[in-house]
Design a protein around this motif. Sequence first.
Motif, mmCIF file in Angstrom:
data_model
loop_
_atom_site.group_PDB
_atom_site.id
_atom_site.type_symbol
_atom_site.label_atom_id
_atom_site.label_comp_id
_atom_site.label_asym_id
_atom_site.label_seq_id
_atom_site.Cartn_x
_atom_site.Cartn_y
_atom_site.Cartn_z
ATOM 1 N N ILE A 1 64.422 43.314 -49.226
ATOM 2 C CA ILE A 1 64.370 42.126 -48.176
ATOM 3 C C ILE A 1 63.229 41.128 -48.176
ATOM 4 N N GLU A 2 63.352 39.963 -48.110
ATOM 5 C CA GLU A 2 62.301 39.130 -47.967
ATOM 6 C C GLU A 2 62.083 38.866 -46.435
ATOM 7 N N ALA A 3 60.783 38.980 -45.929
ATOM 8 C CA ALA A 3 60.661 38.715 -44.396
ATOM 9 C C ALA A 3 59.460 38.009 -44.073
ATOM 10 N N ASN A 4 59.574 36.761 -43.732
ATOM 11 C CA ASN A 4 58.660 35.540 -43.780
ATOM 12 C C ASN A 4 58.502 35.057 -42.648
ATOM 13 N N ARG A 5 57.217 34.821 -42.008
ATOM 14 C CA ARG A 5 57.180 34.235 -40.670
ATOM 15 C C ARG A 5 56.930 32.522 -40.698
ATOM 16 N N GLU A 6 57.888 31.935 -40.008
ATOM 17 C CA GLU A 6 57.800 30.525 -40.253
ATOM 18 C C GLU A 6 57.709 29.922 -38.994
ATOM 19 N N LYS A 7 57.487 28.700 -38.332
ATOM 20 C CA LYS A 7 57.588 28.190 -37.216
ATOM 21 C C LYS A 7 58.798 28.492 -36.529
ATOM 22 N N ARG A 8 60.124 28.587 -37.051
ATOM 23 C CA ARG A 8 61.344 28.724 -36.339
ATOM 24 C C ARG A 8 61.489 30.223 -36.055
ATOM 25 N N GLY A 9 60.387 31.007 -36.602
ATOM 26 C CA GLY A 9 60.628 32.418 -36.370
ATOM 27 C C GLY A 9 60.591 33.395 -37.778
ATOM 28 N N MET A 10 60.763 34.710 -37.663
ATOM 29 C CA MET A 10 60.959 35.469 -38.659
ATOM 30 C C MET A 10 62.176 35.107 -39.553
ATOM 31 N N ILE A 11 61.973 35.051 -40.829
ATOM 32 C CA ILE A 11 63.184 34.594 -41.662
ATOM 33 C C ILE A 11 63.302 35.928 -42.378
ATOM 34 N N PHE A 12 64.678 36.165 -42.639
ATOM 35 C CA PHE A 12 65.098 37.661 -43.315
ATOM 36 C C PHE A 12 66.147 37.015 -44.200
ATOM 37 N N ARG A 13 65.872 37.454 -45.572
ATOM 38 C CA ARG A 13 66.793 37.261 -46.719
ATOM 39 C C ARG A 13 66.727 38.452 -47.493
ATOM 40 N N ALA A 14 67.857 38.745 -48.188
ATOM 41 C CA ALA A 14 67.794 39.902 -49.175
ATOM 42 C C ALA A 14 67.487 39.506 -50.432
#
Length: 172
Positions: free
Chosen positions: A101-114
């Motif tokens: 998975i990718e896990a990236n912190r952005e302004k709107r929160g932690m973003i999870f993608r496979a």
Amino acid sequence: MKTDLFSPEAEGRARILMIISAFSEQPGEIVGWAKLFRLDFLVRYPDTLINILEKRKVSQRRLSQLDISGDIESRMIMYRWGPWDPLHYGYAAHLYSRGMIEANREKRGMIFRATPAGSALAGDLASHDDWEVLYQRALLARDYLNLSARKLTELIVDSKPSISTAKFGEEI
């Protein structure tokens, strides 16, 4: 599901991967830890998932395909903002460290993608009967409940009122 075939940790990681993968298909993502926690709750507690989907007028034909049998391999815990499993962070860290998975912190929160590798593994898992059930639940949640964490929490509490009276730290 034959839970004796898998350790709870491996099963939990696989379940989280399938949820993230299902939401990454269109292409999409899961925004925030809380949304991931609520989606995991719905996949683990299919009676609540069905109750919510019926209230949202999902066709009986689609709901009849949903298998609600099987035990929950581990209970979730009531936390301040709703259902939570203390292992979620470890599951996500493991999947991230393995490139699933990718896990990236952005302004709107932690973003999870496979990642492509994670999507492929989720697809392989979903091709087995024991895992297909969980993946189908995740797909139903994606198709009909791709909502904010707050809205998912409201739907869960409305569907399962005992959650609103659970004490912090209590298993639900």
